[in-house]
Design an enzyme around this catalytic site. Structure first.
Site, mmCIF file in Angstrom:
data_model
loop_
_atom_site.group_PDB
_atom_site.id
_atom_site.type_symbol
_atom_site.label_atom_id
_atom_site.label_comp_id
_atom_site.label_asym_id
_atom_site.label_seq_id
_atom_site.Cartn_x
_atom_site.Cartn_y
_atom_site.Cartn_z
ATOM 1 N N GLU A 1 33.189 27.368 12.354
ATOM 2 C CA GLU A 1 32.628 28.420 11.496
ATOM 3 C C GLU A 1 32.572 29.747 12.261
ATOM 4 O OE1 GLU A 1 32.000 28.428 8.192
ATOM 5 O OE2 GLU A 1 31.880 30.515 8.814
ATOM 6 N N LEU B 1 31.094 32.651 10.813
ATOM 7 C CA LEU B 1 30.131 33.587 10.214
ATOM 8 C C LEU B 1 29.207 34.154 11.285
ATOM 9 C CD1 LEU B 1 26.994 32.324 10.025
ATOM 10 C CD2 LEU B 1 28.013 30.962 8.268
ATOM 11 N N ASN C 1 34.394 33.495 20.379
ATOM 12 C CA ASN C 1 33.057 33.939 20.791
ATOM 13 C C ASN C 1 33.091 34.566 22.183
ATOM 14 O OD1 ASN C 1 31.803 33.345 18.445
ATOM 15 N ND2 ASN C 1 30.600 31.618 19.190
ATOM 16 N N GLY D 1 22.361 38.602 22.196
ATOM 17 C CA GLY D 1 21.558 37.391 22.029
ATOM 18 C C GLY D 1 22.248 36.481 21.039
ATOM 19 N N CYS E 1 24.639 31.355 20.132
ATOM 20 C CA CYS E 1 25.964 30.814 20.476
ATOM 21 C C CYS E 1 26.713 31.455 21.621
ATOM 22 C CB CYS E 1 26.826 30.821 19.221
ATOM 23 S SG CYS E 1 26.164 29.703 17.981
ATOM 24 N N ARG F 1 16.855 33.350 18.621
ATOM 25 C CA ARG F 1 17.365 32.561 19.758
ATOM 26 C C ARG F 1 18.120 33.470 20.734
ATOM 27 N NH1 ARG F 1 20.061 27.627 16.428
ATOM 28 N NH2 ARG F 1 20.567 29.343 15.024
ATOM 29 N N ARG G 1 19.073 50.292 21.291
ATOM 30 C CA ARG G 1 20.149 50.168 20.303
ATOM 31 C C ARG G 1 20.751 51.525 19.937
ATOM 32 N NH1 ARG G 1 21.823 44.887 19.196
ATOM 33 N NH2 ARG G 1 20.043 43.515 19.378
HETATM 34 P P1 NAD Z 1 20.571 24.987 13.595
HETATM 35 O O1 NAD Z 1 19.753 24.571 14.746
HETATM 36 O O2 NAD Z 1 20.128 26.141 12.764
HETATM 37 O O3 NAD Z 1 20.810 23.753 12.606
HETATM 38 C C1 NAD Z 1 21.196 22.483 13.031
HETATM 39 C C2 NAD Z 1 20.443 21.462 12.194
HETATM 40 O O4 NAD Z 1 20.956 20.153 12.484
HETATM 41 C C3 NAD Z 1 18.950 21.398 12.488
HETATM 42 O O5 NAD Z 1 18.236 21.676 11.296
HETATM 43 C C4 NAD Z 1 18.712 19.953 12.977
HETATM 44 O O6 NAD Z 1 17.481 19.431 12.537
HETATM 45 C C5 NAD Z 1 19.871 19.217 12.359
HETATM 46 N N1 NAD Z 1 20.231 17.976 13.038
HETATM 47 C C6 NAD Z 1 20.488 17.783 14.363
HETATM 48 N N2 NAD Z 1 20.851 16.509 14.582
HETATM 49 C C7 NAD Z 1 20.819 15.874 13.381
HETATM 50 C C8 NAD Z 1 21.094 14.540 12.969
HETATM 51 N N3 NAD Z 1 21.496 13.625 13.846
HETATM 52 N N4 NAD Z 1 20.949 14.238 11.668
HETATM 53 C C9 NAD Z 1 20.561 15.160 10.764
HETATM 54 N N5 NAD Z 1 20.291 16.443 11.100
HETATM 55 C C10 NAD Z 1 20.422 16.799 12.392
HETATM 56 O O7 NAD Z 1 22.029 25.280 14.191
HETATM 57 P P2 NAD Z 1 23.107 26.319 13.623
HETATM 58 O O8 NAD Z 1 22.805 27.678 14.086
HETATM 59 O O9 NAD Z 1 23.292 26.053 12.181
HETATM 60 O O10 NAD Z 1 24.398 25.840 14.434
HETATM 61 C C11 NAD Z 1 25.043 24.627 14.154
HETATM 62 C C12 NAD Z 1 26.390 24.599 14.842
HETATM 63 O O11 NAD Z 1 27.216 25.658 14.323
HETATM 64 C C13 NAD Z 1 26.354 24.844 16.351
HETATM 65 O O12 NAD Z 1 27.352 24.084 16.957
HETATM 66 C C14 NAD Z 1 26.683 26.314 16.484
HETATM 67 O O13 NAD Z 1 27.312 26.611 17.717
HETATM 68 C C15 NAD Z 1 27.652 26.524 15.360
HETATM 69 N N6 NAD Z 1 27.709 27.892 14.813
HETATM 70 C C16 NAD Z 1 26.557 28.585 14.594
HETATM 71 C C17 NAD Z 1 26.605 29.857 14.017
HETATM 72 C C18 NAD Z 1 25.364 30.666 13.764
HETATM 73 O O14 NAD Z 1 25.492 31.820 13.375
HETATM 74 N N7 NAD Z 1 24.171 30.134 13.939
HETATM 75 C C19 NAD Z 1 27.844 30.392 13.636
HETATM 76 C C20 NAD Z 1 28.994 29.639 13.858
HETATM 77 C C21 NAD Z 1 28.913 28.387 14.445
HETATM 78 C C1 UGA Z 2 28.534 35.491 16.599
HETATM 79 C C2 UGA Z 2 29.975 35.789 16.147
HETATM 80 O O1 UGA Z 2 30.052 37.161 15.751
HETATM 81 C C3 UGA Z 2 30.380 34.899 14.981
HETATM 82 O O2 UGA Z 2 31.739 35.116 14.644
HETATM 83 C C4 UGA Z 2 30.191 33.437 15.383
HETATM 84 O O3 UGA Z 2 30.497 32.596 14.301
HETATM 85 C C5 UGA Z 2 28.759 33.215 15.810
HETATM 86 O O4 UGA Z 2 28.433 34.120 16.908
HETATM 87 C C6 UGA Z 2 28.494 31.835 16.337
HETATM 88 O O5 UGA Z 2 29.402 31.135 16.722
HETATM 89 O O6 UGA Z 2 27.306 31.541 16.382
HETATM 90 P P1 UGA Z 2 26.118 36.142 15.741
HETATM 91 O O7 UGA Z 2 25.698 35.668 17.084
HETATM 92 O O8 UGA Z 2 25.417 35.610 14.549
HETATM 93 O O9 UGA Z 2 27.680 35.830 15.521
HETATM 94 O O10 UGA Z 2 26.003 37.738 15.669
HETATM 95 P P2 UGA Z 2 26.859 38.928 16.300
HETATM 96 O O11 UGA Z 2 26.985 39.980 15.292
HETATM 97 O O12 UGA Z 2 28.102 38.446 16.936
HETATM 98 O O13 UGA Z 2 25.887 39.471 17.433
HETATM 99 C C7 UGA Z 2 25.624 38.729 18.612
HETATM 100 C C8 UGA Z 2 24.805 39.579 19.566
HETATM 101 O O14 UGA Z 2 25.595 40.641 20.111
HETATM 102 C C9 UGA Z 2 23.598 40.252 18.917
HETATM 103 O O15 UGA Z 2 22.506 40.231 19.800
HETATM 104 C C10 UGA Z 2 24.071 41.664 18.688
HETATM 105 O O16 UGA Z 2 23.038 42.610 18.608
HETATM 106 C C11 UGA Z 2 24.923 41.872 19.937
HETATM 107 N N1 UGA Z 2 25.916 42.947 19.783
HETATM 108 C C12 UGA Z 2 26.872 42.851 18.816
HETATM 109 C C13 UGA Z 2 25.895 44.027 20.651
HETATM 110 O O17 UGA Z 2 25.047 44.110 21.548
HETATM 111 N N2 UGA Z 2 26.840 44.999 20.505
HETATM 112 C C14 UGA Z 2 27.802 44.944 19.554
HETATM 113 O O18 UGA Z 2 28.633 45.880 19.483
HETATM 114 C C15 UGA Z 2 27.822 43.841 18.688
#
Ligand code: NAD
Ligand code: UGA
Length: 472
Positions: A162, A164, A225, A274, A277, A347, A449
């Site tokens: 993903e 997003l 990332n 921050g 990920c 986070r 910022r």
């Molecule tokens: P999150 O912590 O918000 O959600 C994960 C959920 O999984 C939690 O609610 C947890 O309770 C549940 N869970 C864990 N183990 C489980 C199990 N065995 N059975 C049922 N539920 C279970 O995490 P997230 O931010 O959604 O990230 C999930 C994955 O996606 C990570 O690998 C992350 O790197 C990736 N990712 C996150 C983002 C983001 O913007 N947060 C974007 C892209 C990819």
């Molecule tokens: C990031 C990636 O942008 C997504 O494509 C990816 O799916 C996701 O991680 C993930 O794998 O979790 P996210 O962490 O939600 O998304 O947000 P970003 O917009 O990337 O910002 C990350 C951090 O960088 C924030 O703290 C933001 O303020 C900072 N940032 C971003 C800067 O300091 N400068 C910039 O120019 C852009």
């Protein structure tokens, strides 16, 4: 195979929004989102859409259209697995806290536990989709768990990372730059990939759906990332050089970004990136590179994290020095705790490390954030100190120095300094001259910022610092 029932394990920041969008775009598919955190499922089912467990612009409108029609949030994981043809795993993959690879490698416990669950329950063939971000070759491990525990049905494992970003998740899902799907180059592998392509094709143009082998897909997610984070560390490292030389990082960023080969996005300086990920995914990349004996590659990527830590520390140090190294018992306001605007997620937010350091030096911190509540802020700091090896008694002592306010007015009143940590739009609209008058005699404002228009500030009153701009 025509898919009409899917389930997603993990109702977090990825599972919730991605499944909501699939349900919206594919009314013929029943989508069940499950989680072992039953409180979270209750919140997803809460009558009031203001109580959803995550804040994401546009999300509640989609939930209101789909929930109870073809989108369901359930605690019954086994039954959801049983009735679905395709199962997404969107569980967390944090950095390992112990054992081999501690501090670097991804902890796959949650993913493996999902795989065991799927193997235990399945009575019909399943397509298992890796939605979580995973190290290269994890699909192999998942297959071993699935096939080792259930040989009576056929499992196909495909990767669909993903991309997003939080705060813009819904628009990112509606108009993805690309959708990546990796699968095995076998007939059944191709069929599995194709059945997922068919789902995305409902709203994503075909030329944006990229199919690759599984390992390329897994690695591309980590690499994306890492490249994004690398840009931020690059601009942040230059912000320090700007402050020493009289150059202005905003002008430098604009000039660099006008080169179409570089592009203007992701060149905003900050007190460090921050989010859940970037750090964990780069640490994972560092671990993988070392594992394959590529020490120089590992060191190259590790530097992105080191600059990020340096930047957080540097920003806190600037505040401490501006107060003549004397911040004990002084009120300092932190505006913004979320790691970026338009999310309630904090986070790895740089606000945590900066506040932690200021409290270590004796400051009284007052925090205001429009979306992050006090429970979360306090637990972030406790976790930060625990990770730094602080004793429980020290933590109990220090935590008294943090107060979370319900309004920015309470937070800034009589404070010596304000640190703007998140780029919330509303902060730009505050009456900054009035705020300066509400603060101590020589108010200090630190904008990490660079969002506040200089004209909004009375420049003869106190100090107004913006990152990467010289004070000379
Ligand atoms: P999150 O912590 O918000 O959600 C994960 C959920 O999984 C939690 O609610 C947890 O309770 C549940 N869970 C864990 N183990 C489980 C199990 N065995 N059975 C049922 N539920 C279970 O995490 P997230 O931010 O959604 O990230 C999930 C994955 O996606 C990570 O690998 C992350 O790197 C990736 N990712 C996150 C983002 C983001 O913007 N947060 C974007 C892209 C990819
Ligand atoms: C990031 C990636 O942008 C997504 O494509 C990816 O799916 C996701 O991680 C993930 O794998 O979790 P996210 O962490 O939600 O998304 O947000 P970003 O917009 O990337 O910002 C990350 C951090 O960088 C924030 O703290 C933001 O303020 C900072 N940032 C971003 C800067 O300091 N400068 C910039 O120019 C852009």
């Amino acid at each position: 195979m025509k898919i009409n029932k899917i389930c997603c394990i993990g109702a977090g920041y990825v599972g919730g929004p991605t499944m909501a969008v699939i349900a919206l775009k594919c009314p013929d598919i029943k989508v069940i989102v499950v989680d072992n955190n039953s409180q979270k499922i209750d919140l997803w089912n809460d009558k009031s859409l203001d109580n959803l467990p995550i804040f994401e612009p546009g999300l509640k409108e989609i939930i209101s259209q789909t929930r109870g029609k073809n989108l369901f949030f359930s605690k019954n994981i086994d039954s959801a697995i049983d009735e679905s043809q395709m199962i997404f795993m969107a569980v967390n993959t944090p950095t390992k806290q112990s054992g081999e690879g501690k501090g670097f490698a991804a902890d796959l416990t949650f993913v493996e536990s999902c795989a065991s669950n799927i193997a235990r329950v399945s009575k019909t063939n399943k397509i298992v989709v890796e939605k979580s971000t995973l190290p290269v070759r994890t699909a192999e491990k998942i297959k071993n768990v699935l096939n080792g525990n259930n040989s009576s049905v056929k499992f196909e494992v495909i990767s669909n990372p993903e991309f997003l970003a939080e705060g813009t998740a819904i628009q990112d899902l509606f108009k993805s730059d690309r959708v990546l799907i990796g699968g095995d180059n076998t007939n059944s592998g191709k069929m599995a990939v194709n059945s997922l392509v068919k789902i995305y094709e409902k709203w994503i143009p075909k030329n944006k759906i990229l199919t690759t082998n599984v390992w390329s897909s897994e690695l591309s997610k980590l690499a994306s990332n890492a490249m994004l984070a690398q840009r931020i560390s690059s601009i942040n490292s230059l912000s320090a050089l700007c402050e020493s030389t009289g150059a202005d990082i905003n002008e430098v960023s604009l000039a660099i970004g006008m080169d179409s080969r570089i592009g203007k996005k992701f060149l905003n300086p900050s007190a460090g990136f921050g989010g859940s990920c970037f750090k964990k995914d780069i640490l994972n990349l560092v671990y993988l590179s070392k594992f394959y004996g590529l020490d120089e590659v590992a060191e190259y990527w590790h530097q992105v994290i080191k600059i990020n830590d340096y930047q957080k520390d540097r920003f806190a140090e600037i505040i401490i020095q501006a107060l003549d190294n004397n911040i004990k018992n002084k009120k300092i306001s932190i505006l913004g705790w979320a790691f970026k605007k338009d999310t309630n997620d904090s986070r790895e937010s740089s606000a945590i490390a900066v506040s932690g350091k200021l409290i270590d030096f004796g400051a009284n911190i007052h925090v205001y954030d429009p979306q992050v509540g006090s429970k979360r802020i306090v637990s972030d700091l406790i976790e930060f100190w625990k990770n730094n090896g602080e004793s429980e008694s020290n933590i109990n002592f220090k935590i008294k120095n943090i107060i979370v306010d319900n309004s920015y007015k309470d937070s800034i009143k009589d404070s010596y300094a304000i640190a703007i940590m998140t780029e919330w739009e509303v902060f730009k609209r505050y009456d900054w001259k009035k705020i300066q008058n509400e603060m101590q005699n020589k108010p200090l404002i630190f904008d990490s910022r660079n969002i506040i228009n200089k004209k909004m500030i009375d420049k003869d009153k106190g100090v107004f610092y913006q990152l990467g701009t010289s004070q000379k």
